[in-house]
Structures are given as structure tokens and as C-alpha cells.
Design an enzyme around this catalytic site. Structure first.
Site, short mmCIF file in Angstrom:
data_model
loop_
_atom_site.label_atom_id
_atom_site.label_comp_id
_atom_site.label_asym_id
_atom_site.label_seq_id
_atom_site.Cartn_x
_atom_site.Cartn_y
_atom_site.Cartn_z
N ARG A 44 -3.62 -8.77 11.95
CA ARG A 44 -2.78 -7.94 12.81
C ARG A 44 -2.04 -8.81 13.83
O ARG A 44 -2.63 -9.76 14.36
CB ARG A 44 -3.64 -6.92 13.59
CG ARG A 44 -4.38 -5.91 12.71
CD ARG A 44 -3.39 -4.89 12.19
NE ARG A 44 -4.00 -3.79 11.48
CZ ARG A 44 -4.20 -3.76 10.18
NH1 ARG A 44 -3.87 -4.80 9.43
NH2 ARG A 44 -4.73 -2.70 9.60
N GLY B 133 -0.74 -5.78 5.35
CA GLY B 133 -0.10 -4.58 4.83
C GLY B 133 0.73 -3.86 5.85
O GLY B 133 1.92 -4.12 6.02
N ARG B 134 0.10 -2.94 6.58
CA ARG B 134 0.82 -2.03 7.47
C ARG B 134 1.71 -2.71 8.51
O ARG B 134 2.82 -2.22 8.76
CB ARG B 134 -0.17 -1.07 8.14
CG ARG B 134 -0.63 0.03 7.20
CD ARG B 134 -1.86 0.78 7.69
NE ARG B 134 -3.08 0.01 7.46
CZ ARG B 134 -4.30 0.53 7.54
NH1 ARG B 134 -4.46 1.80 7.87
NH2 ARG B 134 -5.36 -0.22 7.30
N THR C 87 -18.79 -4.10 -19.10
CA THR C 87 -17.64 -3.27 -18.75
C THR C 87 -16.65 -4.05 -17.89
O THR C 87 -15.43 -3.99 -18.10
CB THR C 87 -18.10 -2.01 -18.00
OG1 THR C 87 -18.94 -1.24 -18.87
CG2 THR C 87 -16.93 -1.15 -17.56
N PRO D 7 -22.06 -5.66 -16.35
CA PRO D 7 -21.30 -6.87 -16.70
C PRO D 7 -20.34 -6.73 -17.87
O PRO D 7 -19.20 -7.20 -17.80
CB PRO D 7 -22.42 -7.89 -17.00
CG PRO D 7 -23.55 -7.46 -16.13
CD PRO D 7 -23.49 -5.97 -16.13
N LYS E 151 0.40 -7.89 -3.01
CA LYS E 151 -0.85 -7.28 -3.48
C LYS E 151 -0.60 -5.87 -3.97
O LYS E 151 0.00 -5.05 -3.27
CB LYS E 151 -1.90 -7.25 -2.35
CG LYS E 151 -3.24 -6.67 -2.80
CD LYS E 151 -4.30 -6.81 -1.72
CE LYS E 151 -4.28 -5.69 -0.72
NZ LYS E 151 -4.80 -4.40 -1.29
N ASP F 80 -5.56 -6.15 -6.87
CA ASP F 80 -6.79 -5.93 -6.11
C ASP F 80 -7.43 -4.60 -6.52
O ASP F 80 -7.23 -3.58 -5.87
CB ASP F 80 -6.45 -5.93 -4.62
CG ASP F 80 -7.68 -5.79 -3.74
OD1 ASP F 80 -8.78 -6.15 -4.19
OD2 ASP F 80 -7.53 -5.34 -2.59
N THR G 136 -13.64 -5.26 5.50
CA THR G 136 -13.35 -5.45 6.93
C THR G 136 -13.50 -4.15 7.73
O THR G 136 -13.47 -4.18 8.95
CB THR G 136 -11.92 -6.02 7.13
OG1 THR G 136 -10.98 -5.20 6.43
CG2 THR G 136 -11.84 -7.44 6.63
N LYS H 177 -10.93 -4.48 -7.28
CA LYS H 177 -12.32 -4.53 -6.82
C LYS H 177 -13.30 -3.96 -7.85
O LYS H 177 -14.07 -3.05 -7.57
CB LYS H 177 -12.47 -3.78 -5.50
CG LYS H 177 -11.65 -4.35 -4.35
CD LYS H 177 -11.91 -3.58 -3.07
CE LYS H 177 -11.14 -4.13 -1.89
NZ LYS H 177 -9.68 -3.89 -1.97
N LEU H 178 -13.31 -4.54 -9.04
CA LEU H 178 -14.20 -4.04 -10.09
C LEU H 178 -15.66 -4.21 -9.72
O LEU H 178 -16.06 -5.22 -9.14
CB LEU H 178 -13.91 -4.77 -11.40
CG LEU H 178 -12.79 -4.19 -12.28
CD1 LEU H 178 -11.45 -4.22 -11.59
CD2 LEU H 178 -12.72 -4.92 -13.61
N GLN H 179 -16.45 -3.21 -10.05
CA GLN H 179 -17.91 -3.27 -9.90
C GLN H 179 -18.53 -2.30 -10.89
O GLN H 179 -18.41 -1.09 -10.75
CB GLN H 179 -18.37 -2.95 -8.48
CG GLN H 179 -19.88 -3.07 -8.32
CD GLN H 179 -20.34 -2.90 -6.89
OE1 GLN H 179 -19.54 -2.78 -5.99
NE2 GLN H 179 -21.65 -2.91 -6.67
N ASP H 180 -19.17 -2.86 -11.91
CA ASP H 180 -19.80 -2.05 -12.96
C ASP H 180 -20.77 -2.96 -13.70
O ASP H 180 -21.00 -4.10 -13.28
CB ASP H 180 -18.71 -1.49 -13.90
CG ASP H 180 -19.11 -0.15 -14.51
OD1 ASP H 180 -20.26 -0.04 -14.99
OD2 ASP H 180 -18.28 0.79 -14.53
N ASP I 15 0.84 -1.20 0.00
CA ASP I 15 0.00 0.00 0.00
C ASP I 15 0.87 1.25 0.00
O ASP I 15 0.95 1.99 0.99
CB ASP I 15 -0.93 -0.02 1.21
CG ASP I 15 -1.91 -1.16 1.16
OD1 ASP I 15 -2.34 -1.52 0.04
OD2 ASP I 15 -2.25 -1.73 2.21
#
Length: 239
Positions: A186, A215-216, A69, A67, A33, A60, A124, A62-65, A10
Site C-alpha cells: 500500500r 491491486g486496488r 488432483t 496430490p 496477476k 494465482d 495477509t 492457490k491450488l490445495q487438494d 482483481d
């Protein structure tokens, strides 16, 4: 040996990326990632660079449109040679099926393995309160996640992104032949930051997660390599 502990890079540019990556041995065989921040800043060339260095990639976005596209976007991702990629399960069955079709077409054209399609259930960061009062969902969190996972599986996804707290219910109700990839990981006593539903690597192993995303706690550590190996050991050798 469990599935990978995926390191979430990230960062927003190439310089920040390689400041972290260059600390790891080239034969580490890590899965990393790449999310929106880095991909939008550096584009597909950064994926190619990491693949050429021997890393496996979880892209990552996170496609949402609608179908079609999503299908066209996934054809491009399918050509890249990444190992995992994501859509939002809330996009619906038609969209998820179109995403899978796009990945298969793109990867076949490029002669590379088809990426695993993972459907994001509930982020999350989403709490029970947000689920009820902002999304106006009548189900509680576990039932909502299970419902979305069943939808994703029926529609051709290979697994879901979910909090580790829901995995045991998912395995019971959706099955063991599905991937449960869990962010929100974590170490003990590490701040939750903007994550609401978290677990340690040991807890995630006990719940039955297929793979972890961290990540962090790794990339912001004084010694990212040591932090990675400590969490990897806890993940791989938990009872």
C-alpha cells in the site's frame, strides 16, 4: 533493478480488465496477476489474450487438494505459458512436489518455460489472533511462515507468497536463493482494506522482497498508469 511490481487485476470480466489494461502502453512489459474472480469468469482464453499482448502472467489460483488432483491441474497450467502460479503451503510436502511435477510435465509438453511455483504461507488477511484461535497454531506468525517456507523449499517450490513483514526473517532462515513475493502493498496513508499485514513499496524493498503484488491502489486509481509508475519508482529506487 528489483523483481517485478505485479499488477493484480482483481476484476470479474473481460470488459473491466481491458478498461484497465488498454490504458497501459503495449511495450510496458508488465507482469499482471489473474486471480480466481477473473479466471473463473473468463477462463483460459483471457490468459492467452494477455500473453498475446506481451504481458507476463501470474496465475494465482492457490491450488490445495490431494496430490494427484493438484498435479493434473498444474499440468494444465504448465501448458499455458504463464510465469508464476500458486499452491497453498498448508497442502503439505507431497502436494507441493506433485504440483511442481505437473508444471514441469505440462510446460515440457507445450514447449514453454516452466512457471515458477509459489507456495502461499499465511494470507495477509490472517492476524495473530486468527492464527492462534482459528487455526489453532502454536507458533507465532513469523515462526509459522518460516516453517511453511522451509517446507515449500524442501518440496520443490521456487518461492513463497508472504507478507513483507516476514521477509527479513525468511531470508535469514530460508535463504536468498528463494523468491519472496509480497502482496499487501500500500502507498503511505492508503487504507488497509481487508489486509492486516501491509507495507509500502519502500518498506518492502528494505525488508528484502523479491517482487510485489499490488491491486486496488493501482486499478482503482483515477490514473492507473500514473499510480503504477509512482509505486514502481518507489520500489525500484528505494535504498
Amino acid at each position: 533493478m528489483r523483481g517485478p511490481l505485479i499488477v493484480s487485476l482483481d476484476v470479474w470480466n473481460r470488459e473491466g480488465l481491458f478498461k484497465i489494461i488498454d490504458q497501459f502502453p503495449t511495450d510496458e512489459g508488465m507482469t499482471v496477476k489473474i486471480g480466481m474472480e477473473l479466471f473463473y469468469g473468463e477462463g483460459p482464453t483471457i490468459v492467452k489474450e494477455l500473453l498475446n499482448k506481451g504481458f507476463k502472467i501470474f496465475l494465482d489460483l492457490k491450488l490445495q487438494d490431494i496430490p494427484n488432483t493438484v498435479k493434473m491441474g498444474m499440468m494444465q497450467i504448465g501448458r499455458m505459458g504463464v510465469t508464476y502460479t500458486t499452491v497453498h503451503a498448508l497442502g503439505g510436502s507431497e502436494m507441493i512436489a506433485a504440483a511442481k511435477e505437473g508444471l514441469e510435465l505440462g510446460s515440457e509438453e507445450a514447449g514453454v518455460p516452466t512457471p515458477k511455483l509459489l507456495a502461499v504461507t499465511e494470507l495477509t488477511s490472517i492476524t495473530e489472533d486468527a492464527l492462534e484461535n482459528e487455526q489453532n497454531c502454536k507458533l507465532d506468525m513469523v515462526d509459522q511462515v518460516v516453517s511453511l517456507a522451509k517446507l515449500a523449499k524442501r518440496s520443490g517450490a521456487d518461492g513463497v507468497i508472504t507478507s513483507p513483514l516476514e521477509v527479513s526473517s525468511l531470508k535469514e532462515q530460508v535463504g536468498n536463493d528463494f523468491l519472496y513475493v509480497t502482496p499487501g502493498i500500500r502507498p503511505a496513508n492508503f487504507p488497509k482494506d481487508d489486509q492486516s499485514r501491509t507495507a509500502t513499496p519502500k518498506q518492502a524493498a528494505e525488508y528484502g522482497s523479491s517482487a510485489l503484488v499490488v491491486g486496488r491502489p493501482i486499478i482503482r486509481a483515477e490514473d492507473p498508469v500514473a499510480a503504477y509508475h509512482k509505486m514502481l519508482e518507489e520500489w525500484n529506487y528505494a535504498n
